[in-house]
Structures are given as structure tokens and as C-alpha cells.
Motif scaffolding. Sequence first.
Motif, PDB file in Angstrom:
ATOM      1  N   ILE A   1      -7.095  19.960  -5.603  1.00  0.00           N
ATOM      2  CA  ILE A   1      -8.014  19.158  -4.801  1.00  0.00           C
ATOM      3  C   ILE A   1      -7.232  18.100  -4.034  1.00  0.00           C
ATOM      4  CG2 ILE A   1      -9.933  17.512  -4.905  1.00  0.00           C
ATOM      5  CD1 ILE A   1     -10.996  19.187  -7.285  1.00  0.00           C
ATOM      6  N   ALA A   2      -6.233  17.511  -4.671  1.00  0.00           N
ATOM      7  CA  ALA A   2      -5.399  16.509  -3.997  1.00  0.00           C
ATOM      8  C   ALA A   2      -4.742  17.106  -2.757  1.00  0.00           C
ATOM      9  CB  ALA A   2      -4.342  15.970  -4.957  1.00  0.00           C
ATOM     10  N   LYS A   3      -4.213  18.307  -2.882  1.00  0.00           N
ATOM     11  CA  LYS A   3      -3.565  18.949  -1.735  1.00  0.00           C
ATOM     12  C   LYS A   3      -4.564  19.227  -0.624  1.00  0.00           C
ATOM     13  CE  LYS A   3       0.219  20.931  -4.333  1.00  0.00           C
ATOM     14  NZ  LYS A   3       0.890  22.145  -4.806  1.00  0.00           N
ATOM     15  N   LEU A   4      -5.746  19.659  -0.991  1.00  0.00           N
ATOM     16  CA  LEU A   4      -6.783  19.940  -0.002  1.00  0.00           C
ATOM     17  C   LEU A   4      -7.189  18.661   0.739  1.00  0.00           C
ATOM     18  CD1 LEU A   4      -8.756  22.041   1.200  1.00  0.00           C
ATOM     19  CD2 LEU A   4     -10.340  21.392  -0.620  1.00  0.00           C
ATOM     20  N   VAL A   5      -7.467  17.612  -0.012  1.00  0.00           N
ATOM     21  CA  VAL A   5      -7.882  16.340   0.584  1.00  0.00           C
ATOM     22  C   VAL A   5      -6.769  15.775   1.459  1.00  0.00           C
ATOM     23  CG1 VAL A   5      -8.459  13.928   0.053  1.00  0.00           C
ATOM     24  CG2 VAL A   5      -9.570  15.785  -1.207  1.00  0.00           C
ATOM     25  N   LEU A   6      -5.548  15.763   0.940  1.00  0.00           N
ATOM     26  CA  LEU A   6      -4.435  15.207   1.705  1.00  0.00           C
ATOM     27  C   LEU A   6      -4.129  16.036   2.949  1.00  0.00           C
ATOM     28  CD1 LEU A   6      -2.096  14.072  -1.185  1.00  0.00           C
ATOM     29  CD2 LEU A   6      -3.409  12.611   0.374  1.00  0.00           C
ATOM     30  N   SER A   7      -4.224  17.354   2.845  1.00  0.00           N
ATOM     31  CA  SER A   7      -4.015  18.206   4.018  1.00  0.00           C
ATOM     32  C   SER A   7      -5.031  17.876   5.104  1.00  0.00           C
ATOM     33  CB  SER A   7      -4.140  19.684   3.646  1.00  0.00           C
ATOM     34  OG  SER A   7      -3.082  20.076   2.828  1.00  0.00           O
ATOM     35  N   TYR A   8      -6.259  17.691   4.693  1.00  0.00           N
ATOM     36  CA  TYR A   8      -7.312  17.325   5.634  1.00  0.00           C
ATOM     37  C   TYR A   8      -6.998  15.990   6.312  1.00  0.00           C
ATOM     38  CZ  TYR A   8     -11.881  15.758   7.284  1.00  0.00           C
ATOM     39  OH  TYR A   8     -12.902  15.282   8.051  1.00  0.00           O
ATOM     40  N   LEU A   9      -6.600  14.993   5.521  1.00  0.00           N
ATOM     41  CA  LEU A   9      -6.311  13.667   6.068  1.00  0.00           C
ATOM     42  C   LEU A   9      -5.073  13.676   6.958  1.00  0.00           C
ATOM     43  CD1 LEU A   9      -7.130  11.491   2.929  1.00  0.00           C
ATOM     44  CD2 LEU A   9      -8.542  11.841   4.974  1.00  0.00           C
TER      45      LEU A   9
ATOM     46  N   ILE B   1       3.219  14.811  -3.875  1.00  0.00           N
ATOM     47  CA  ILE B   1       2.290  15.784  -3.309  1.00  0.00           C
ATOM     48  C   ILE B   1       2.291  15.658  -1.787  1.00  0.00           C
ATOM     49  CG2 ILE B   1      -0.123  16.524  -3.193  1.00  0.00           C
ATOM     50  CD1 ILE B   1      -0.426  15.398  -6.078  1.00  0.00           C
ATOM     51  N   LEU B   2       2.270  14.439  -1.314  1.00  0.00           N
ATOM     52  CA  LEU B   2       2.285  14.192   0.124  1.00  0.00           C
ATOM     53  C   LEU B   2       3.557  14.745   0.764  1.00  0.00           C
ATOM     54  CD1 LEU B   2       0.755  12.795   2.418  1.00  0.00           C
ATOM     55  CD2 LEU B   2       1.933  10.694   1.812  1.00  0.00           C
ATOM     56  N   GLU B   3       4.695  14.490   0.151  1.00  0.00           N
ATOM     57  CA  GLU B   3       5.973  14.996   0.671  1.00  0.00           C
ATOM     58  C   GLU B   3       5.993  16.520   0.704  1.00  0.00           C
ATOM     59  OE1 GLU B   3       8.804  13.668   1.969  1.00  0.00           O
ATOM     60  OE2 GLU B   3       7.687  11.788   2.045  1.00  0.00           O
ATOM     61  N   GLU B   4       5.479  17.145  -0.348  1.00  0.00           N
ATOM     62  CA  GLU B   4       5.430  18.609  -0.401  1.00  0.00           C
ATOM     63  C   GLU B   4       4.618  19.167   0.774  1.00  0.00           C
ATOM     64  OE1 GLU B   4       3.437  22.142  -3.094  1.00  0.00           O
ATOM     65  OE2 GLU B   4       3.817  20.210  -4.057  1.00  0.00           O
ATOM     66  N   LEU B   5       3.468  18.576   1.030  1.00  0.00           N
ATOM     67  CA  LEU B   5       2.626  19.032   2.133  1.00  0.00           C
ATOM     68  C   LEU B   5       3.298  18.816   3.483  1.00  0.00           C
ATOM     69  CD1 LEU B   5      -0.824  17.738   0.897  1.00  0.00           C
ATOM     70  CD2 LEU B   5      -0.086  20.115   1.036  1.00  0.00           C
ATOM     71  N   LEU B   6       3.902  17.657   3.659  1.00  0.00           N
ATOM     72  CA  LEU B   6       4.565  17.367   4.923  1.00  0.00           C
ATOM     73  C   LEU B   6       5.716  18.337   5.180  1.00  0.00           C
ATOM     74  CD1 LEU B   6       4.565  13.469   4.819  1.00  0.00           C
ATOM     75  CD2 LEU B   6       3.275  14.925   6.393  1.00  0.00           C
ATOM     76  N   GLU B   7       6.505  18.596   4.158  1.00  0.00           N
ATOM     77  CA  GLU B   7       7.639  19.508   4.320  1.00  0.00           C
ATOM     78  C   GLU B   7       7.177  20.946   4.546  1.00  0.00           C
ATOM     79  OE1 GLU B   7      10.360  19.097   1.062  1.00  0.00           O
ATOM     80  OE2 GLU B   7      10.640  16.958   1.450  1.00  0.00           O
TER      81      GLU B   7
ATOM     82  N   VAL C   1       0.836  -1.192   0.000  1.00  0.00           N
ATOM     83  CA  VAL C   1       0.000   0.000   0.000  1.00  0.00           C
ATOM     84  C   VAL C   1       0.876   1.248   0.000  1.00  0.00           C
ATOM     85  CG1 VAL C   1      -1.665   1.306   1.378  1.00  0.00           C
ATOM     86  CG2 VAL C   1      -1.937  -1.148   1.114  1.00  0.00           C
ATOM     87  N   VAL C   2       1.957   1.205   0.754  1.00  0.00           N
ATOM     88  CA  VAL C   2       2.871   2.349   0.803  1.00  0.00           C
ATOM     89  C   VAL C   2       3.459   2.617  -0.578  1.00  0.00           C
ATOM     90  CG1 VAL C   2       5.014   3.237   1.808  1.00  0.00           C
ATOM     91  CG2 VAL C   2       3.395   1.995   3.244  1.00  0.00           C
ATOM     92  N   ASP C   3       3.854   1.568  -1.281  1.00  0.00           N
ATOM     93  CA  ASP C   3       4.394   1.729  -2.637  1.00  0.00           C
ATOM     94  C   ASP C   3       3.365   2.359  -3.573  1.00  0.00           C
ATOM     95  OD1 ASP C   3       6.790   0.505  -1.889  1.00  0.00           O
ATOM     96  OD2 ASP C   3       6.103  -1.490  -2.521  1.00  0.00           O
ATOM     97  N   ILE C   4       2.138   1.926  -3.465  1.00  0.00           N
ATOM     98  CA  ILE C   4       1.073   2.440  -4.329  1.00  0.00           C
ATOM     99  C   ILE C   4       0.836   3.923  -4.065  1.00  0.00           C
ATOM    100  CG2 ILE C   4      -1.415   2.301  -4.770  1.00  0.00           C
ATOM    101  CD1 ILE C   4      -1.097  -0.771  -4.268  1.00  0.00           C
ATOM    102  N   VAL C   5       0.751   4.294  -2.797  1.00  0.00           N
ATOM    103  CA  VAL C   5       0.533   5.697  -2.450  1.00  0.00           C
ATOM    104  C   VAL C   5       1.733   6.535  -2.881  1.00  0.00           C
ATOM    105  CG1 VAL C   5       0.216   7.325  -0.553  1.00  0.00           C
ATOM    106  CG2 VAL C   5      -1.070   5.175  -0.588  1.00  0.00           C
ATOM    107  N   ASP C   6       2.951   6.056  -2.613  1.00  0.00           N
ATOM    108  CA  ASP C   6       4.156   6.789  -3.024  1.00  0.00           C
ATOM    109  C   ASP C   6       4.186   6.999  -4.533  1.00  0.00           C
ATOM    110  OD1 ASP C   6       5.297   7.322  -0.570  1.00  0.00           O
ATOM    111  OD2 ASP C   6       6.559   5.531  -0.583  1.00  0.00           O
ATOM    112  N   GLU C   7       3.811   5.977  -5.269  1.00  0.00           N
ATOM    113  CA  GLU C   7       3.811   6.061  -6.730  1.00  0.00           C
ATOM    114  C   GLU C   7       2.772   7.061  -7.226  1.00  0.00           C
ATOM    115  OE1 GLU C   7       2.034   3.114  -9.987  1.00  0.00           O
ATOM    116  OE2 GLU C   7       3.674   2.228  -8.831  1.00  0.00           O
ATOM    117  N   ALA C   8       1.587   7.028  -6.637  1.00  0.00           N
ATOM    118  CA  ALA C   8       0.482   7.848  -7.134  1.00  0.00           C
ATOM    119  C   ALA C   8       0.558   9.298  -6.663  1.00  0.00           C
ATOM    120  CB  ALA C   8      -0.851   7.232  -6.714  1.00  0.00           C
ATOM    121  N   ILE C   9       0.796   9.506  -5.373  1.00  0.00           N
ATOM    122  CA  ILE C   9       0.707  10.868  -4.823  1.00  0.00           C
ATOM    123  C   ILE C   9       1.847  11.196  -3.860  1.00  0.00           C
ATOM    124  CG2 ILE C   9      -1.794  11.120  -5.085  1.00  0.00           C
ATOM    125  CD1 ILE C   9      -1.962  10.345  -2.057  1.00  0.00           C
ATOM    126  N   GLY C  10       2.901  10.396  -3.875  1.00  0.00           N
ATOM    127  CA  GLY C  10       3.999  10.581  -2.929  1.00  0.00           C
ATOM    128  C   GLY C  10       4.625  11.957  -2.971  1.00  0.00           C
TER     129      GLY C  10
END
Length: 108
Positions: free
Chosen positions: A77-85, A20-26, A9-18
Motif C-alpha cells: 500500500i505504501a508503494k501504491l500511495v507513494l507512486s501516486y503522489l 521505499i521512496l528511493e526504490e520507487l524513484l530508482e 520534515v525531510v528527516d522524518i520522511v527519510d526515516e519513516a519511508i525513505g
Amino acid sequence: MSNNTEETVVDIVDEAIGDILEELLEKYYGDNLESEEDYDELIYNIVNSIKKEVFRGKADVAEIRDFLYRLREKPHIAKLVLSYLIGNYFEKTGGLARHARIPEGVSI
């Protein structure tokens, strides 16, 4: 199928939106994830939230992967949803108050 060829699951998420996720976290949460296990826990939490909220608890890995790629097509929208999560995850784990930070140039 061997463990080496199975996609996690981690590989799938990293591949698809990793990225964007890293940008938000940083940008908003700094170095709040202290280990790879913390990152993996965040990923699993995001996937479980998507499965629960989008698919009413009834989704397989392929459906979640497709959803993540569709989400990626709309980065705002991805950033908004991921920020919320991400925020929900840190609130639930008690890490939000400790780790959230206001980006430079933003005033309250």
C-alpha cells in the motif's frame, strides 16, 4: 531548540519511508531529481498532499510521522500511495513525460 537538534520534515520522511521512496524513484523515474533541493521539494509535496488528503489540512508533524510509520507497515500500500503522489508531483511540475520510464520486463 537549535537547528542541529530539530528534526526536519525531510528527516522524518527519510526515516519513516525513505527506502521505499528511493526504490520507487530508482525503479520508475530514473535520475529525475537533479539535486537535493529537488528531492526536498518532492518530500514537501508528499507531506502536504498527505496532510491535505488524509488529515483535511489539519495535522501536525507528529501525526504525519505516525501515519508514515503505519503506512510503512503495509509496504504494498505504501508503494501504491507513494507512486501516486510522486506521479502527481511530476505531472504538476511537468517532469512526468520527461522522466518516467517503463521498467525492464514490462511491455505495453
